[in-house]
Design a protein around this motif. Structure first.
Motif, mmCIF file in Angstrom:
data_model
loop_
_atom_site.group_PDB
_atom_site.id
_atom_site.type_symbol
_atom_site.label_atom_id
_atom_site.label_comp_id
_atom_site.label_asym_id
_atom_site.label_seq_id
_atom_site.Cartn_x
_atom_site.Cartn_y
_atom_site.Cartn_z
ATOM 1 N N ASP A 66 1.820 8.669 5.163
ATOM 2 C CA ASP A 66 2.343 7.416 4.619
ATOM 3 C C ASP A 66 1.253 6.648 3.890
ATOM 4 O O ASP A 66 0.235 6.283 4.474
ATOM 5 N N GLY A 67 1.459 6.410 2.606
ATOM 6 C CA GLY A 67 0.506 5.664 1.820
ATOM 7 C C GLY A 67 -0.578 6.507 1.176
ATOM 8 O O GLY A 67 -1.281 6.034 0.284
ATOM 9 N N THR A 96 -4.205 3.832 -2.382
ATOM 10 C CA THR A 96 -2.801 4.002 -2.754
ATOM 11 C C THR A 96 -1.849 3.462 -1.703
ATOM 12 O O THR A 96 -0.632 3.615 -1.831
ATOM 13 N N GLY A 97 -2.403 2.844 -0.651
ATOM 14 C CA GLY A 97 -1.555 2.393 0.437
ATOM 15 C C GLY A 97 -1.912 1.012 0.923
ATOM 16 O O GLY A 97 -1.885 0.037 0.174
ATOM 17 N N GLY A 105 -7.397 9.158 3.886
ATOM 18 C CA GLY A 105 -6.338 8.232 4.226
ATOM 19 C C GLY A 105 -6.416 6.942 3.444
ATOM 20 O O GLY A 105 -7.367 6.704 2.694
ATOM 21 N N ASP A 106 -5.407 6.109 3.655
ATOM 22 C CA ASP A 106 -5.298 4.849 2.918
ATOM 23 C C ASP A 106 -5.596 3.638 3.779
ATOM 24 O O ASP A 106 -5.555 2.515 3.292
ATOM 25 N N ARG A 107 -5.915 3.858 5.062
ATOM 26 C CA ARG A 107 -6.146 2.735 5.968
ATOM 27 C C ARG A 107 -7.543 2.823 6.555
ATOM 28 O O ARG A 107 -7.945 3.861 7.080
ATOM 29 N N LEU A 108 -8.257 1.704 6.506
ATOM 30 C CA LEU A 108 -9.585 1.663 7.085
ATOM 31 C C LEU A 108 -9.533 1.752 8.604
ATOM 32 O O LEU A 108 -10.339 2.435 9.230
ATOM 33 N N PRO A 131 3.567 1.776 5.755
ATOM 34 C CA PRO A 131 3.763 1.686 4.303
ATOM 35 C C PRO A 131 5.130 2.246 3.897
ATOM 36 O O PRO A 131 5.539 3.306 4.382
ATOM 37 N N THR A 132 5.837 1.539 3.048
ATOM 38 C CA THR A 132 7.110 2.010 2.516
ATOM 39 C C THR A 132 7.175 1.682 1.033
ATOM 40 O O THR A 132 6.312 0.980 0.494
#
Length: 347
Positions: free
Chosen positions: A16-17, A232-233, A210-213, A159-160
């Motif tokens: 996701d993301g 991108t997320g 990934g897109d999250r820290l 994320p959506t």
């Protein structure tokens, strides 16, 4: 030119993301994964989302164009069920807050499922769009009676295509408040999920993407892996710049196409055309012109070397003004991400 694909033998990719947003692939992600496979670098799909079966996740990936099998999908539901099985006797009753996919993982681990708090010796909690008050109330009773509590993940948002919506961590926060308990966590940022993915692949030098820290990067670092953040997320340039040390990625890319870029160009550090330096009043001043993402890498390197934290960024010249605008760093104040204490959860 040395790229990430030259250095790493498997990609551990968040979903996701990073690869998709809801029903749509992130632009360029399919092409990047296919190109990596052609180079002999496989992808393992690592997700904190426990709401779907790995086979269903793989089918969705294939529909979007990714090469994927159920074995290449490693979900937090699997890790959570394994954690419970290690702590409970066979056949122990578990109250499941989540979907049927999580129920199947629990029963597949040799445990049983109950909806009655009086019978439950454990509670396992994963994301479900149908989670409601009644099941949360039953879980609260079980937890207050001393049941083992395992959360598949503590992501506050999901994320959506409509933007971030409440994730499992938001529901975990409700139980945390109601029970005055803290869960064990199976998914990222705990390293178990990533170690399992790497072991399945047989790889020796994985790259976590990934897109999250506070899940992907923190989890990758906790697992001792090189990390690539893609923008991108969820996590953005402001959050990245203000990130504490444990959440700082090794590499920064706009998206998955970064896999074909030289590693030295992706790492925070000096870049041609850009200059960043602390000003006398504690702010950062950016000058120059060129790729805005290169400006961000320069800003991160300078700011992190000075200790990091919240900071103001000021543009010197039109090129810097444009870059800060594209990065979303205007207005000038850059504030840190929510901490676990403030948000009640990591994502």
């Amino acid at each position: 030119m040395t790229t990430p694909l030259d250095r790493h033998d498997v990609l551990l990719a968040d979903l996701d993301g990073t690869l998709y947003r809801g029903p749509e692939a992130v632009p360029g992600a399919v092409e990047a994964v296919l190109a990596a496979r052609e180079r002999g670098v496989a992808t393992m799909y690592v997700t904190n989302n426990a709401s779907r079966r790995p086979a269903d996740v793989a089918a969705h990936l294939v529909e979007l164009g990714f090469p994927a099998t159920g074995r290449e999908v490693v979900a937090s539901s699997q890790a959570a069920a394994a954690m419970l099985a290690e702590q409970l006797p066979a056949g122990a009753a578990v109250l499941v807050v989540g979907t049927e996919a999580l129920v199947e993982e629990v029963t597949g681990a040799g445990l049983t499922v109950t909806a009655d708090a009086a019978e439950a010796v454990a509670v396992v909690q994963g994301h479900s769009p149908d989670t409601g008050w009644r099941v949360l109330a039953e879980a609260t009773v079980a937890l207050r009676a001393g049941a083992v509590w395992v959360a598949c993940n503590v992501d506050p948002t999901l994320p959506t295509e409509r933007g971030p919506l409440p994730g499992n961590g938001s529901m975990v926060a409700a139980l945390r408040t109601a029970s005055a308990r803290e869960p064990q966590v199976a998914g990222k940022p705990a390293p178990a999920l990533l170690h399992e993915a790497a072991q399945r692949s047989g790889a020796t030098n994985p790259l976590m993407i990934g897109d999250r820290l506070d899940t992907d990067v923190e989890g990758g670092r906790a697992a001792g892996m090189t990390t690539l953040l893609v923008l991108t997320g969820v996590s953005d340039a402001a959050e990245l710049l203000a990130a504490p040390e444990a959440l700082r990625p090794d590499l920064i890319g706009a998206d998955m196409s970064a896999l074909d870029r030289p590693v030295d160009e992706l790492a925070p550090g000096p870049r041609p055309g850009w200059d960043a330096r602390p000003s006398g009043d504690g702010a950062l001043e950016l000058s120059g012109d060129g790729d805005p993402l290169d400006a961000l890498r320069v800003l991160c390197a300078v700011h992190w070397a000075a200790g990091g934290g919240d900071v103001q960024v000021r543009a010197v010249g039109d090129g810097a003004e444009r870059a800060l605008g594209e990065l979303g760093l205007r207005p000038a104040t850059v504030e840190g991400a929510d901490t676990p204490d403030a948000a009640g959860a990591h994502p």
